[in-house]
Design a protein around this motif. Structure first.
Motif, mmCIF file in Angstrom:
data_model
loop_
_atom_site.group_PDB
_atom_site.id
_atom_site.type_symbol
_atom_site.label_atom_id
_atom_site.label_comp_id
_atom_site.label_asym_id
_atom_site.label_seq_id
_atom_site.Cartn_x
_atom_site.Cartn_y
_atom_site.Cartn_z
ATOM 1 N N LEU A 105 18.544 0.538 61.156
ATOM 2 C CA LEU A 105 19.362 0.833 60.790
ATOM 3 C C LEU A 105 21.031 1.099 61.138
ATOM 4 O O LEU A 105 21.860 0.358 61.311
ATOM 5 C CB LEU A 105 19.664 2.131 59.233
ATOM 6 C CG LEU A 105 20.789 2.632 58.742
ATOM 7 C CD1 LEU A 105 20.523 3.475 57.699
ATOM 8 C CD2 LEU A 105 22.010 3.434 60.073
ATOM 9 N N ALA A 106 20.299 1.626 62.579
ATOM 10 C CA ALA A 106 21.887 1.457 63.794
ATOM 11 C C ALA A 106 21.648 0.025 64.127
ATOM 12 O O ALA A 106 22.817 -0.264 64.440
ATOM 13 C CB ALA A 106 21.504 2.552 64.458
ATOM 14 N N GLY A 107 20.227 -0.467 64.115
ATOM 15 C CA GLY A 107 20.399 -1.957 64.860
ATOM 16 C C GLY A 107 21.152 -2.865 63.769
ATOM 17 O O GLY A 107 21.501 -4.049 64.473
ATOM 18 N N SER A 128 24.194 0.619 75.042
ATOM 19 C CA SER A 128 24.330 2.048 75.197
ATOM 20 C C SER A 128 24.323 2.285 74.175
ATOM 21 O O SER A 128 24.188 3.604 74.310
ATOM 22 C CB SER A 128 25.633 1.239 76.433
ATOM 23 O OG SER A 128 25.696 0.812 77.346
ATOM 24 N N ALA A 129 24.891 2.266 73.501
ATOM 25 C CA ALA A 129 25.249 3.621 72.919
ATOM 26 C C ALA A 129 23.741 3.889 71.802
ATOM 27 O O ALA A 129 23.332 5.214 71.415
ATOM 28 C CB ALA A 129 26.595 2.716 71.216
ATOM 29 N N MET A 130 23.198 2.787 71.726
ATOM 30 C CA MET A 130 22.062 2.942 71.326
ATOM 31 C C MET A 130 20.660 3.351 71.375
ATOM 32 O O MET A 130 20.121 4.743 71.371
ATOM 33 C CB MET A 130 20.589 1.694 71.114
ATOM 34 C CG MET A 130 21.021 0.523 69.751
ATOM 35 S SD MET A 130 21.021 1.795 68.066
ATOM 36 C CE MET A 130 19.210 0.692 68.360
ATOM 37 N N LEU A 131 21.326 3.918 73.579
ATOM 38 C CA LEU A 131 20.491 4.243 74.024
ATOM 39 C C LEU A 131 20.581 5.799 73.678
ATOM 40 O O LEU A 131 19.581 6.913 73.449
ATOM 41 C CB LEU A 131 20.816 4.036 75.695
ATOM 42 C CG LEU A 131 20.164 4.948 76.610
ATOM 43 C CD1 LEU A 131 18.653 4.424 76.489
ATOM 44 C CD2 LEU A 131 20.036 4.756 77.755
ATOM 45 N N PRO A 242 29.123 -15.647 64.222
ATOM 46 C CA PRO A 242 29.744 -14.486 63.215
ATOM 47 C C PRO A 242 29.454 -13.181 63.882
ATOM 48 O O PRO A 242 30.254 -12.472 63.561
ATOM 49 C CB PRO A 242 28.680 -14.343 62.428
ATOM 50 C CG PRO A 242 27.247 -15.067 63.026
ATOM 51 C CD PRO A 242 27.900 -16.000 64.201
ATOM 52 N N GLY A 243 29.552 -13.471 65.237
ATOM 53 C CA GLY A 243 29.616 -11.734 66.371
ATOM 54 C C GLY A 243 28.163 -11.300 66.046
ATOM 55 O O GLY A 243 27.572 -11.922 65.795
ATOM 56 N N GLY A 244 28.580 -9.709 66.332
ATOM 57 C CA GLY A 244 27.403 -9.071 66.470
ATOM 58 C C GLY A 244 26.235 -9.132 67.687
ATOM 59 O O GLY A 244 26.377 -10.732 68.030
ATOM 60 N N VAL A 245 25.166 -8.606 67.979
ATOM 61 C CA VAL A 245 24.516 -9.179 69.306
ATOM 62 C C VAL A 245 23.154 -8.217 68.272
ATOM 63 O O VAL A 245 22.969 -7.654 67.365
ATOM 64 C CB VAL A 245 24.399 -8.118 70.106
ATOM 65 C CG1 VAL A 245 25.950 -8.283 70.562
ATOM 66 C CG2 VAL A 245 24.164 -6.735 69.530
ATOM 67 N N PHE A 246 22.647 -9.004 69.006
ATOM 68 C CA PHE A 246 20.359 -8.513 68.487
ATOM 69 C C PHE A 246 20.243 -6.701 69.593
ATOM 70 O O PHE A 246 20.589 -7.086 70.357
ATOM 71 C CB PHE A 246 19.360 -9.435 68.639
ATOM 72 C CG PHE A 246 17.953 -9.321 67.683
ATOM 73 C CD1 PHE A 246 17.689 -10.136 66.778
ATOM 74 C CD2 PHE A 246 17.016 -8.197 68.503
ATOM 75 C CE1 PHE A 246 16.145 -9.039 66.774
ATOM 76 C CE2 PHE A 246 15.871 -8.121 68.586
ATOM 77 C CZ PHE A 246 16.310 -8.823 66.871
ATOM 78 N N GLY A 247 20.505 -6.257 68.129
ATOM 79 C CA GLY A 247 20.238 -5.118 69.450
ATOM 80 C C GLY A 247 19.500 -3.754 69.091
ATOM 81 O O GLY A 247 18.718 -2.525 69.336
ATOM 82 N N LEU A 349 29.749 3.974 70.146
ATOM 83 C CA LEU A 349 30.340 2.643 70.255
ATOM 84 C C LEU A 349 31.575 2.377 71.131
ATOM 85 O O LEU A 349 31.964 1.790 71.779
ATOM 86 C CB LEU A 349 30.366 1.933 69.108
ATOM 87 C CG LEU A 349 29.496 1.138 68.077
ATOM 88 C CD1 LEU A 349 29.693 0.071 67.309
ATOM 89 C CD2 LEU A 349 28.362 0.114 69.424
ATOM 90 N N GLU A 350 32.667 3.754 70.368
ATOM 91 C CA GLU A 350 34.089 3.890 70.820
ATOM 92 C C GLU A 350 33.961 3.686 71.987
ATOM 93 O O GLU A 350 34.491 3.957 73.388
ATOM 94 C CB GLU A 350 34.515 4.220 70.337
ATOM 95 C CG GLU A 350 35.357 4.379 68.110
ATOM 96 C CD GLU A 350 35.649 2.513 68.883
ATOM 97 O OE1 GLU A 350 36.772 2.051 69.399
ATOM 98 O OE2 GLU A 350 35.936 2.097 67.836
#
Length: 384
Positions: A105-107, A128-131, A242-247, A349-350
């Protein structure tokens, strides 16, 4: 070699390692680390740094042997770590969505980066936010990991996703009717919202699909120009959408039985080394992006900026897609409070957009991970 034969060879190797430990107590205990990428990619380069850090921090009691794209491929790695076929694995949780719904979900929130000033450090911000999220803010993520007999110690993310095409595609009208290879549901939804057709296929099939016209574009990050040899199939690149990353990448998951067999000091060493794996993996992606976009331009591939109207339409999609994501994870996977998870993740994220802005290198980033996040994790109780 078939999967079954690989399992047998790993079992033999494990027995040899265990036997060696009985006859040479002074030797480091070797941990087997499966990475489903070939050598000399961003992830395997980072893994080489990680192995040195593990040896250093454990004071020689542990060593790590990396198996790039050999013992297990990416699809096999989650089960391989769970079942103890390897001690450590580079686990893409998106490959097993039912097993890691809270992490995924976060990804799936990566396109929120489109709405921020990232300074081109999208992947670093997201990983970093995911960590921090997985370690300190998501007990449900930890429950997912425990259910798969795994202990989390690191993340990584790609650079921003763009359009790698065999024709110019820069406007909303250009997208209509085009066949777009996607690797995740958010990019599928974006493609379909723009009137394109989304096509799912493994990454190693994208070169042939582009050259034979089976797809018009691949939605992916620039380092795959070299990683998947797409530089020889692409004629046009469009940045900005489209932006975004594979996270959804947990890059150093450790088998829980292995983890519990270690000393407190060895677990502490692996936690600290995980910051190195996370930082160097993300940093290498940034380096590869700049390198590969330059190579593409030198080769005569046309690099375009997306039409502003298409960028605006994409940002509108991102805003409305948050509700879709929440509803999907609630109905499909039973995530109890998806909107709460989204509301928890967005401030991270911010926060990390500000923190990584002035970072000058991967070791500095790893130190930031340690002070901000991992030093707050107790190796005596974490994962136990």
């Amino acid at each position: 070699m078939t999967f079954a034969k690989r399992l047998m060879s790993m079992a033999v190797a494990a027995g040899v390692t265990a036997g060696a430990g009985l006859t040479g107590a002074a030797e480091a205990r070797e941990l087997r680390y499966a990475i489903g990428f070939p050598a000399n990619t961003a992830s395997t380069i980072a893994a080489d740094v990680y192995t040195k850090k593990v040896a250093e921090l454990s004071k020689g009691t542990l060593s790590v042997k990396v198996f790039p794209l050999s013992l297990l491929n990416l699809a096999e790695t989650p089960g391989g770590v769970r079942d103890g076929l390897v001690d450590i694995g580079y686990v893409l949780t998106a490959y097993t969505p039912a097993e890691f719904p809270n992490i995924n979900l976060a990804g799936d929130l990566t396109m929120l980066l489109n709405l921020m000033d990232t300074g081109g450090r999208d992947g670093l911000i997201f990983s970093s936010a995911m960590l921090e999220y997985i370690y300190l803010n998501c007990p449900e993520c930890q429950n997912d990991l425990a259910g798969q007999n795994q202990v989390f110690t690191g993340t990584a993310a790609s650079t921003r996703y763009m359009l790698l095409c065999n024709k110019a595609v820069t406007t909303a009208d250009d997208l209509k009717g085009k066949r777009m290879r996607v690797s995740s549901q958010n990019w599928r939804r974006w493609s379909e919202s723009m009137g394109a057709t989304a096509v799912s296929m493994p990454g190693n099939e994208t070169f042939e699909a582009l050259t034979q016209g089976a797809v018009d574009c691949v939605i992916i990050s620039a380092p795959e120009l070299s990683g998947l040899a797409l530089i020889d199939a692409v004629t046009d690149i469009t940045t900005g959408v489209p932006g975004g990353v594979f996270g959804a990448s947990t890059v150093a998951n450790i088998n829980a039985d292995t983890w519990r067999s270690l000393t407190d000091d060895e677990r502490a060493a692996l936690l600290r080394a995980g910051t190195t794996m996370s930082a160097h993996g993300g940093w290498q992606y940034v380096n590869f992006e700049g390198r590969d976009l330059k190579r593409a331009a030198d080769k005569g591939i046309r690099v375009h900026e997306a039409d502003p109207a298409l960028v605006n339409a994409t940002n509108d999609f991102v805003t409305t897609d948050m509700k879709t994501i929440a509803e999907f994870y609630s109905s499909k996977f039973g995530v109890a409070e998806p909107q709460k998870a989204i509301d928890t993740f967005k401030p991270l994220l911010e926060k990390w957009a500000g923190l990584v802005k002035g970072v000058s290198g991967p070791d500095e980033l790893a130190e930031l991970y340690w002070t901000e996040v991992v030093s707050k994790v107790d190796p005596k109780t974490y994962g136990m």
